[in-house]
Scaffold this active site. Structure first.
Site, PDB file in Angstrom:
ATOM      1  CD1 TRP A  46       0.659  -1.144   3.143  1.00 45.88           C
ATOM      2  CD2 TRP A  46       0.338   1.082   3.234  1.00 45.88           C
ATOM      3  NE1 TRP A  46       1.194  -0.718   4.192  1.00 45.88           N
ATOM      4  CE2 TRP A  46       1.013   0.452   4.374  1.00 45.88           C
ATOM      5  CE3 TRP A  46       0.208   2.373   3.192  1.00 45.88           C
ATOM      6  CZ2 TRP A  46       1.615   1.268   5.342  1.00 45.88           C
ATOM      7  CZ3 TRP A  46       0.912   3.068   4.128  1.00 45.88           C
ATOM      8  CH2 TRP A  46       1.598   2.755   5.349  1.00 45.88           C
ATOM      9  CB  THR A  51      -4.673  -0.991  -1.217  1.00 46.90           C
ATOM     10  OG1 THR A  51      -5.988  -1.027  -2.019  1.00 46.90           O
ATOM     11  CG2 THR A  51      -4.689  -0.266   0.051  1.00 46.90           C
ATOM     12  CG  ASP A 169       9.988   9.045  -4.847  1.00 46.69           C
ATOM     13  OD1 ASP A 169      11.137   9.179  -4.272  1.00 46.69           O
ATOM     14  OD2 ASP A 169       9.002   8.609  -4.428  1.00 46.69           O
TER      15      ASP A 169
HETATM   16  N1  LIG Z   1       3.939  -4.646  -9.626  1.00 45.58           N
HETATM   17  C1  LIG Z   1       3.937  -4.878  -8.375  1.00 45.58           C
HETATM   18  N2  LIG Z   1       4.227  -5.970  -8.075  1.00 45.58           N
HETATM   19  C2  LIG Z   1       4.052  -6.308  -6.835  1.00 45.58           C
HETATM   20  N3  LIG Z   1       4.096  -5.682  -5.731  1.00 45.58           N
HETATM   21  C3  LIG Z   1       3.835  -4.198  -6.135  1.00 45.58           C
HETATM   22  C4  LIG Z   1       3.608  -3.686  -7.559  1.00 45.58           C
HETATM   23  N4  LIG Z   1       3.627  -2.585  -7.448  1.00 45.58           N
HETATM   24  C5  LIG Z   1       3.524  -2.129  -6.110  1.00 45.58           C
HETATM   25  N5  LIG Z   1       3.626  -2.999  -5.141  1.00 45.58           N
HETATM   26  C6  LIG Z   1       3.703  -3.281  -3.699  1.00 45.58           C
HETATM   27  O1  LIG Z   1       2.851  -1.985  -3.612  1.00 45.58           O
HETATM   28  C7  LIG Z   1       3.529  -1.146  -2.549  1.00 45.58           C
HETATM   29  C8  LIG Z   1       2.700   0.286  -3.137  1.00 45.58           C
HETATM   30  O2  LIG Z   1       2.897   0.681  -4.327  1.00 45.58           O
HETATM   31  P1  LIG Z   1       2.863   1.879  -4.838  1.00 45.58           P
HETATM   32  O3  LIG Z   1       4.484   2.569  -4.169  1.00 45.58           O
HETATM   33  O4  LIG Z   1       3.012   1.995  -6.391  1.00 45.58           O
HETATM   34  O5  LIG Z   1       1.838   2.721  -4.415  1.00 45.58           O
HETATM   35  P2  LIG Z   1       1.554   4.303  -4.212  1.00 45.58           P
HETATM   36  O6  LIG Z   1      -0.021   4.548  -3.486  1.00 45.58           O
HETATM   37  O7  LIG Z   1       1.967   5.128  -5.321  1.00 45.58           O
HETATM   38  O8  LIG Z   1       2.563   4.640  -2.985  1.00 45.58           O
HETATM   39  P3  LIG Z   1       3.163   6.089  -2.513  1.00 45.58           P
HETATM   40  O9  LIG Z   1       2.833   6.277  -1.195  1.00 45.58           O
HETATM   41  O10 LIG Z   1       4.631   5.676  -2.546  1.00 45.58           O
HETATM   42  O11 LIG Z   1       2.849   6.973  -3.602  1.00 45.58           O
HETATM   43  C9  LIG Z   1       4.726  -1.184  -2.848  1.00 45.58           C
HETATM   44  O12 LIG Z   1       5.647  -0.961  -2.006  1.00 45.58           O
HETATM   45  C10 LIG Z   1       5.025  -2.714  -3.227  1.00 45.58           C
HETATM   46  O13 LIG Z   1       5.364  -3.473  -2.271  1.00 45.58           O
END
Ligand SMILES: Nc1ncnc2c1ncn2[C@@H]1O[C@H](COP(=O)(O)OP(=O)(O)OP(=O)(O)O)[C@@H](O)[C@H]1O
Length: 420
Positions: A46, A51, A169
């Protein structure tokens, strides 16, 4: 996108309070998305914006990562931008060979908290941060660091040169291995059978643990860990007494992820970019930034992989700010910043005098990267010298003379021919 995403294996969770109108969409194992095509299996992680779920794609019979954005309009806007960027990335790399995550599909999902934009991404494994933790913050063998650096640089070269995209980032958390470290977490290797419908039973029962139950369990685990004097699943620098962990057999190929704050080279989105520890000097000083800012973050990431510790961990001090401490640490490690650079940014006057000296931190203890690698991290003289010869030019205070990803790939330190 920001500094606060997390994988589901880490202790904190995303917090119940964000499951409300405009916030996250609550998902249960077996829930289906996009007219039944994707079936949620388990939570992967998440972030502040979303999520991410392991889902089964019933059309192509593969597992995917389903990123479900919060529903408020600002999150929707940000997801639209991310989809635009990810689509350009996938369109430009039909053979999927550039070490950048692939967007498979995207759609809208309407739930009780509103309309959520969803991205379907290829399923990837653990992040480089998790790899470092798994290795008990010891730093990886240089041969392995080189292998990882080659993937990151290939990805950056593609983003910068072909797409004209700045990630903004880059950090170990935003680089995911192609496979999971623990094979039992890999749905294919573990022989996991996909869940195709929501299991029988109510929300609080069976295998579908409710969020509240989960939170209580996590609290209890954390409390128990505090009593026994150590946190679960984190090694920490003080954990040197633990036996070495074997990384042999782990596939170290990796891909760059999280394009929520990426921007086109000619259209910077924000003045302040990057997670603090990986932030380039031109960003701190508010000079113009471009692709070289990612290269700075890359160098900080490579150092962290090789040593197990972050390169810069600035703090606010008595009479100086975090930015000033950061600039001082950079100069202590890399030498005095050229006056032209030090005085050339919109914020330069806040930190530097007209001679290019820091106003509030006067006595700097100059050192060098190769000495640090030998003295603090027990590198051999030759390993330290070669690694520093690779890294120091990327940590050039002047972004214009910093080598590009393409140039770094041609450096002898990274050249595949020189790796035993
Ligand atoms: N392609 C993927 N395969 C497996 N796990 C993933 C993938 N993309 C993201 N995740 C998991 O989900 C988590 C959250 O993803 P992401 O950082 O893209 O979300 P976000 O809501 O943009 O987060 P942030 O608060 O960094 O903006 C990551 O830390 C990782 O553990």
């Amino acid at each position: 996108m920001s500094c606060s995403s997390s994988s589901a294996s880490e202790e904190e969770d995303e917090g119940m309070e964000s499951y409300r109108k405009g916030g996250y969409h609550a998902v249960r194992m077996g829930d289906s998305f996009n007219a039944g095509r994707y079936i949620a299996q388990r939570k992967l992680g998440w972030g502040q914006f979303s999520t991410v779920w392991l889902a089964y794609d019933t059309h192509s019979s593969v597992y995917v990562a389903l990123k479900i954005q919060k529903s408020a309009p600002e999150f929707g806007q940000s997801a639209l931008h991310e989809i635009e960027v990810l689509s350009a990335i996938s369109d430009g790399d039909p053979s999927n060979s550039k070490f950048v995550v692939r967007l498979v599909d995207h759609f809208k999902h309407v739930g009780p908290n509103g309309q959520h934009l969803c991205m379907v991404l290829e399923f990837l494994g653990d992040s480089l941060l998790q790899l470092t933790k798994y290795n008990r913050y010891k730093g990886l063998e240089l041969k392995k660091v080189k292998e990882i650096c080659r993937c990151i640089l290939t990805g950056l070269d593609y983003l910068h040169r072909e797409l004209k995209l700045i990630h903004t980032d880059l950090k170990p958390e935003n680089i995911l291995l192609l496979s999971t470290i623990n094979p039992s977490k890999d749905p294919i290797k573990s022989g996991m059978k996909p869940i195709l419908e929501r299991p029988e039973g109510n929300l609080h029962g069976g295998s579908t643990m409710s969020l509240i139950e989960k939170k209580l369990k996590q609290r209890a685990r954390r409390a128990a860990a505090r009593i026994s004097g150590r946190q679960p699943s984190t090694g920490g620098v003080g954990s040197n007494a633990k036996p070495e962990r074997c990384l042999e057999g782990i596939d170290l190929r990796c891909k760059i992820v999280d394009f929520g704050s990426a921007c086109w080279g000619d259209k910077p989105l924000a003045e302040e970019i990057q997670t603090r520890q990986y932030r380039a000097p031109e960003v701190i000083l508010q000079s113009r930034y471009s692709f070289p800012a990612d290269m700075w973050s890359f160098a900080c990431t490579a150092f962290e992989l090789a040593t197990g510790e972050m390169m810069f961990t600035p703090n606010v001090g008595q009479g100086f700010s975090e930015d000033e401490d950061h600039l001082a640490s950079m100069m202590e490690l890399l030498g005095k910043m050229p006056k032209k650079i030090a005085t050339g940014g919109a914020k330069s006057k806040d930190y530097f005098d007209k001679f290019g000296d820091l106003k509030r931190i006067r006595r700097l203890k100059y050192g060098s990267l190769d000495r640090l690698l030998v003295d603090k991290f027990n590198f051999s003289d030759s390993d330290a010298k070669e690694f520093a010869e690779f890294l120091v030019p990327i940590l050039d205070f002047d972004p214009v003379t910093r080598p590009t990803a393409q140039q770094c790939l041609q450096h002898s330190w990274i050249d595949i021919k020189n790796i035993d």
